[in-house]
Design a protein around this motif. Structure first.
Motif, PDB file in Angstrom:
ATOM      1  N   ASN C 103      17.254  -1.254  -7.217  1.00  0.00           N
ATOM      2  CA  ASN C 103      16.113  -1.399  -6.307  1.00  0.00           C
ATOM      3  C   ASN C 103      15.450  -2.752  -6.537  1.00  0.00           C
ATOM      4  OD1 ASN C 103      13.852  -1.230  -4.707  1.00  0.00           O
ATOM      5  ND2 ASN C 103      12.931   0.512  -5.767  1.00  0.00           N
ATOM      6  N   MET C 104      15.630  -3.671  -5.583  1.00  0.00           N
ATOM      7  CA  MET C 104      14.916  -4.942  -5.625  1.00  0.00           C
ATOM      8  C   MET C 104      13.619  -4.735  -4.845  1.00  0.00           C
ATOM      9  SD  MET C 104      16.499  -7.130  -7.413  1.00  0.00           S
ATOM     10  CE  MET C 104      18.133  -7.285  -8.153  1.00  0.00           C
ATOM     11  N   MET C 105      12.575  -4.371  -5.573  1.00  0.00           N
ATOM     12  CA  MET C 105      11.356  -3.877  -4.934  1.00  0.00           C
ATOM     13  C   MET C 105      10.637  -4.921  -4.064  1.00  0.00           C
ATOM     14  SD  MET C 105       9.498  -1.621  -7.876  1.00  0.00           S
ATOM     15  CE  MET C 105       9.799  -2.758  -9.241  1.00  0.00           C
ATOM     16  N   ARG C 106      10.074  -4.411  -2.952  1.00  0.00           N
ATOM     17  CA  ARG C 106       9.239  -5.212  -2.068  1.00  0.00           C
ATOM     18  C   ARG C 106       7.937  -4.465  -1.823  1.00  0.00           C
ATOM     19  NH1 ARG C 106      12.429  -4.865   3.678  1.00  0.00           N
ATOM     20  NH2 ARG C 106      10.475  -4.273   4.664  1.00  0.00           N
ATOM     21  N   GLY C 107       7.000  -5.114  -1.147  1.00  0.00           N
ATOM     22  CA  GLY C 107       5.691  -4.498  -0.934  1.00  0.00           C
ATOM     23  C   GLY C 107       5.758  -3.308  -0.003  1.00  0.00           C
ATOM     24  N   GLY C 108       4.943  -2.301  -0.225  1.00  0.00           N
ATOM     25  CA  GLY C 108       4.831  -1.113   0.610  1.00  0.00           C
ATOM     26  C   GLY C 108       3.366  -0.773   0.762  1.00  0.00           C
ATOM     27  N   PRO C 109       2.988   0.403   1.242  1.00  0.00           N
ATOM     28  CA  PRO C 109       3.875   1.482   1.700  1.00  0.00           C
ATOM     29  C   PRO C 109       4.405   1.238   3.121  1.00  0.00           C
ATOM     30  CG  PRO C 109       1.585   2.157   1.905  1.00  0.00           C
ATOM     31  CD  PRO C 109       1.577   0.774   1.288  1.00  0.00           C
ATOM     32  N   GLY C 110       5.184   2.188   3.613  1.00  0.00           N
ATOM     33  CA  GLY C 110       5.760   2.042   4.943  1.00  0.00           C
ATOM     34  C   GLY C 110       6.755   0.902   4.967  1.00  0.00           C
ATOM     35  N   LEU C 111       6.766   0.175   6.058  1.00  0.00           N
ATOM     36  CA  LEU C 111       7.690  -0.951   6.128  1.00  0.00           C
ATOM     37  C   LEU C 111       7.236  -2.072   5.202  1.00  0.00           C
ATOM     38  CD1 LEU C 111      10.306  -1.817   7.369  1.00  0.00           C
ATOM     39  CD2 LEU C 111       9.078  -2.618   9.383  1.00  0.00           C
ATOM     40  N   GLY C 112       5.892  -2.096   4.950  1.00  0.00           N
ATOM     41  CA  GLY C 112       5.345  -3.019   3.946  1.00  0.00           C
ATOM     42  C   GLY C 112       5.662  -4.455   4.254  1.00  0.00           C
ATOM     43  N   GLY C 113       6.264  -5.140   3.283  1.00  0.00           N
ATOM     44  CA  GLY C 113       6.622  -6.541   3.462  1.00  0.00           C
ATOM     45  C   GLY C 113       7.934  -6.806   2.774  1.00  0.00           C
ATOM     46  N   GLY C 333       2.917  -7.908  -2.292  1.00  0.00           N
ATOM     47  CA  GLY C 333       3.883  -8.992  -2.370  1.00  0.00           C
ATOM     48  C   GLY C 333       3.309 -10.240  -3.024  1.00  0.00           C
ATOM     49  N   ILE C 334       2.064 -10.136  -3.517  1.00  0.00           N
ATOM     50  CA  ILE C 334       1.457 -11.257  -4.241  1.00  0.00           C
ATOM     51  C   ILE C 334       1.856 -11.147  -5.711  1.00  0.00           C
ATOM     52  CG2 ILE C 334      -0.704 -12.370  -4.934  1.00  0.00           C
ATOM     53  CD1 ILE C 334      -0.518 -12.473  -1.978  1.00  0.00           C
ATOM     54  N   VAL C 335       2.396 -12.241  -6.249  1.00  0.00           N
ATOM     55  CA  VAL C 335       2.692 -12.280  -7.678  1.00  0.00           C
ATOM     56  C   VAL C 335       1.483 -12.911  -8.366  1.00  0.00           C
ATOM     57  CG1 VAL C 335       4.243 -13.177  -9.454  1.00  0.00           C
ATOM     58  CG2 VAL C 335       5.147 -12.561  -7.197  1.00  0.00           C
ATOM     59  N   PRO C 336       0.883 -12.231  -9.350  1.00  0.00           N
ATOM     60  CA  PRO C 336      -0.281 -12.831 -10.004  1.00  0.00           C
ATOM     61  C   PRO C 336       0.123 -14.112 -10.730  1.00  0.00           C
ATOM     62  CG  PRO C 336       0.448 -10.888 -11.201  1.00  0.00           C
ATOM     63  CD  PRO C 336       1.265 -10.961  -9.942  1.00  0.00           C
TER      64      PRO C 336
END
Lengths: 252, 184, 353
Positions: C103-113, C333-336
């Motif tokens: 799982n290469m995670m992306r922003g959620g929920p839903g379709l997210g980003g 999807g923001i990286v601190p």
């Protein structure tokens, strides 16, 4: 003493759990007999997803996989790609194959996956208690269409063989029935052909078998056979819809 | 220098991501730790592309470039977007064939390189990106000319290796433009 | 040892091939598309099978089929696609089938980003699908670890007959770093698979199944699974530490968030703040023992995640609420940045003084 009838090697000693008059038992036997005939050349893996036949792994004396609802063609793809010389078949009902699993069956057929699908069409969801299925006939009463299937509300019955026959992927498509001894013999022949197509690595094969569900149809076994013949046959004509040689229809 | 952080930005098709990869390979061939991060997804298809590269003596903690030591701006929007990301005293390299505006920062070292014009003079406008890379190599001693050439041999598919001499010329042209102070 | 510059997604693909995986099934979704793209040409080179399936659901069920035959098999996706696979993962766990799911995670929920995120911690670690099951979850923090953890994932999956999920994110999948290709590619002597369905006659038949209609049998099956999970919890906790030996403020982070936090810890040390980093490499089993040890001298903890705070619950359980546990997270999807985390460290340190 001459043996004139015996239990196929490919069936276990387990008694079927199917309702009285249900034709699943006949179909199981036909499949088992045909696999027996493949002999040593036919090490087989069967895949049964959710439906009345979910317990098929109890009955087929073979390596068996129980799969999730509708996904048997995807599971069979994974098996066959890893074991290309093994005979692989799925045993699926109409809710499983034609509703929740329509995408998987269509794409397996389009890819021409070299396995055999035994598709049991009894026009209803049996295991869950007789709900409307994609194959339920117009006007047919079910527990979720108590007034009869209204095609305006819940659509029209799906013709799987005709649907798949519009595509180039499948190698063998046939619809048979088991409502009379003569039809049972024809069904056996179609199943034989399907497995033969697989053995010759000619591609995807599917046999749709019209079957009864006395319990959920609310009819006794004999009346069920009559109802199948009178109501289902006009809607689901029998015959071959695709053969590797191209000699479709009526050759059974 | 412990770590060198670069942002490369331009239109898709200008070879922006490739320049970043050459930098990363060059860093690796010099025995350094490297990290290359591309922009991806819708942004890429929208026409702009950028990537960041870190070349470091030590293990790289955050792979993200927060303050860049150098920015290669291949077009106007790139200058606008990434100029604020440069650290004080950082290198700002602008492709003046495409960038018409003036940099706003006064606390960075700015250089204008007419990369497309120089590439055209070599007979192939597509090596403008390598001209920019040559200019950076001239300004930043962490990258040897040899390691960049080695990296190009790696990044260019074998069937394009006949273009290596042209790319070498492009590197030189970029370096010369800095030496001669063209458009600084 | 050979060093190569590799993209995270390609490292996963190549490591799978090195691990002997010859079957890959997947469906396109950003930001992991380089895995199927890579394997679409790499698999045929090694005589393997690549299928771009009609859906995520089909892909995970193809995995189920191939795994049933005893062959090593992998699928990959990103957050919304993993939700679609959840049913299949539950079946794999129930039928005790080994498989590797990336799982290469992306922003959620839903379709997210499509930008990197860590919002799928609960999904990965607490289940995602139905029923009492566990999936071993490995969290990579570099392209190197994507490579080595892919190798490890196949070994763990076979050893425990259990699905293993490898967690990365959009950043780790897309970025290139140098990778040292290890000589040791994993278990020299992987366990045999006498349970596999191969269609063989001449032995007792094998059945792959997760259906037990008798509740007593199903309970017994569950007890067996739980016993297995207990063993995994005892043996497979993995973590890495950075400056924890004397730290007063212990940061806890995994994956990309851990990379950023490590930078912040180094900057804090330069300012004389005794900060340290504890980085879980297995999210399930969560490395409780290591965390307790690392937190021995700490006066406070700071959990950093690219989510609203999910792992922080396990950290709280791990230190049994004996220490204040702070949280810093970014979402969507923001990286601190290391700078942001450093500010947080300073703020907490100020409160401790």
């Amino acid at each position: 003493m001459k043996v004139i009838a015996k239990r196929p090697e490919s069936l276990t000693q387990q008694a079927f759990h199917y309702c009285p008059g249900c034709t699943h038992g006949i179909i199981h036997r036909l499949v088992a007999e045909v696999i027996d005939e493949l002999g040593e050349g036919g090490p087989a893996v069967g895949i049964a997803p959710v439906g009345c036949s979910v317990l098929a792994y109890e009955y087929f004396n073979l390596d068996m996989i129980q799969a999730s609802h509708g996904r048997a063609p995807a599971v069979a793809t994974g098996v066959k790609r890893a074991l290309p010389d093994c005979i692989v078949f799925t045993y699926q009902g109409d809710g499983d194959l034609a509703a929740i699993g329509l995408s998987e069956i269509v794409h397996a057929a389009l890819r021409g996956e070299n396995f055999t699908v035994i598709f049991v069409n009894n026009a209803i969801y049996g295991m869950t208690g007789g709900q409307i299925a994609p194959t339920t006939l117009p006007g047919q009463k079910t527990t979720t269409s108590p007034l009869g299937r209204d095609t305006v509300l819940s659509g029209n019955p799906i013709k799987v063989c005709e649907l798949l026959a519009t595509q180039e992927g499948p190698a063998y498509l046939s619809r048979v029935s088991v409502h009379s001894p003569a039809q049972v013999r024809r069904a056996r022949k179609a199943i034989q052909k399907a497995f033969e197509v697989q053995r010759k690595k000619q591609g995807f094969s599917l046999v749709e078998i019209l079957s009864t569900c006395p319990t959920n149809w609310g009819l006794d076994p004999l009346k069920s056979l009559e109802w199948l013949e009178k109501e289902m046959l006009p809607r689901y004509p029998l015959g071959e819809f695709r053969t590797p040689g191209g000699e479709e229809n009526g050759s059974l | 220098m412990e770590a060198f952080r670069v942002i490369v930005s331009g239109f898709g098709g200008q070879g922006v991501l490739l320049v970043g990869q050459i930098l990363a390979y060059a860093g690796m061939f010099s025995g350094k730790h490297v990290a290359w991060i591309p922009s991806y997804g819708a942004e890429m298809r929208g026409g702009t592309a950028n990537c960041s590269v870190i070349i470091s003596e030590g293990e790289i903690s955050s792979p993200l470039v927060e303050k860049a030591d150098a920015l290669l701006a291949f077009n106007g929007p790139s200058l606008e977007k990434f100029e604020p990301s440069l650290r004080e005293g950082g290198l700002l390299l602008m492709n003046t064939s495409m960038v018409t505006g003036e940099p706003r920062r006064r606390d960075v070292r700015s250089f204008g390189i007419p990369a497309n014009d120089l590439a055209d003079r070599l007979g192939n406008s597509r090596v403008a990106n390598i001209v920019m890379l040559g200019a950076l190599a001239e300004l930043e001693p962490v990258l040897s000319f040899e390691s960049i050439m080695e990296a190009m041999r790696m990044v260019l598919p074998e069937r394009h290796h006949h273009l290596l001499p042209l790319n070498q010329e492009a590197l030189k042209a970029g370096a010369e433009s800095i030496k001669e102070g063209v458009g600084v | 040892m050979k060093t190569r510059l590799m993209k995270g997604n390609e490292a996963v693909g190549e490591a799978a091939v090195s691990a002997g995986c010859r079957h890959y099934y997947g469906y396109p979704i950003t930001p992991q598309n380089e895995i199927p793209e890579y394997l679409s040409y790499r698999m045929p080179e090694v005589g393997g099978v690549f299928i771009q399936s009609e859906s995520e659901i089909a892909a995970i069920n193809m995995v189920y089929g191939t795994s049933s035959t005893g062959a090593r098999v992998m699928t990959s996706s990103s957050s919304p696609g993993i939700s679609l696979k959840a049913e299949g993962i539950s079946y794999l766990a129930g039928s005790e089938l080994p498989a590797v799911i990336v799982n290469m995670m992306r922003g959620g929920p839903g379709l997210g980003g499509i930008q990197p995120a860590q919002g799928d911690y609960f999904q990965a670690v607490k289940g995602g699908g139905h029923g009492d099951y566990r999936v071993i979850v490995l969290a990579a923090a570099s392209v190197q670890e994507l490579y080595t953890f892919t190798l490890l994932a196949f070994d763990l999956a076979d050893r425990y007959r259990n699905p293993v999920m490898l967690l990365g994110d959009g950043l780790l999948g897309q970025m290139m770093e140098e990778v040292e290709i290890p000589q040791d590619l994993g278990d020299d002597n992987p366990p045999g698979k006498p349970w596999a369905v191969t269609g063989c006659r001449g032995r007792g038949r094998n059945i792959i199944n997760s259906l037990y209609l008798d509740p007593h049998k199903l309970e017994a099956h569950n007890r067996k699974l739980q016993e297995k999970y207990k063993g995994i919890m005892e043996r497979e906790q993995r973590f890495q530490e950075h400056h924890t030996e004397d730290c007063e403020l212990l940061l806890v982070a995994y994956g990309t968030a851990a990379r950023v936090s490590r930078g912040a810890v180094d900057e804090a040390r330069a300012l004389g703040i005794k900060a340290g980093l504890f980085r879980p490499q297995t999210l399930w089993p969560f490395p409780n023992r290591g965390l307790k040890e690392a937190a021995r001298r700490a006066r406070a903890l700071l959990v950093v995640e690219m989510s609203s705070g999910q792992m922080v619950e396990d950290v709280n359980l791990g230190v049994q609420c004996r220490l204040p546990v702070h949280f810093y997270g970014r979402m969507g999807g923001i990286v601190p940045s290391a700078g942001e985390v450093l500010e947080e460290i300073k703020r907490i340190e100020g409160g401790l003084a």
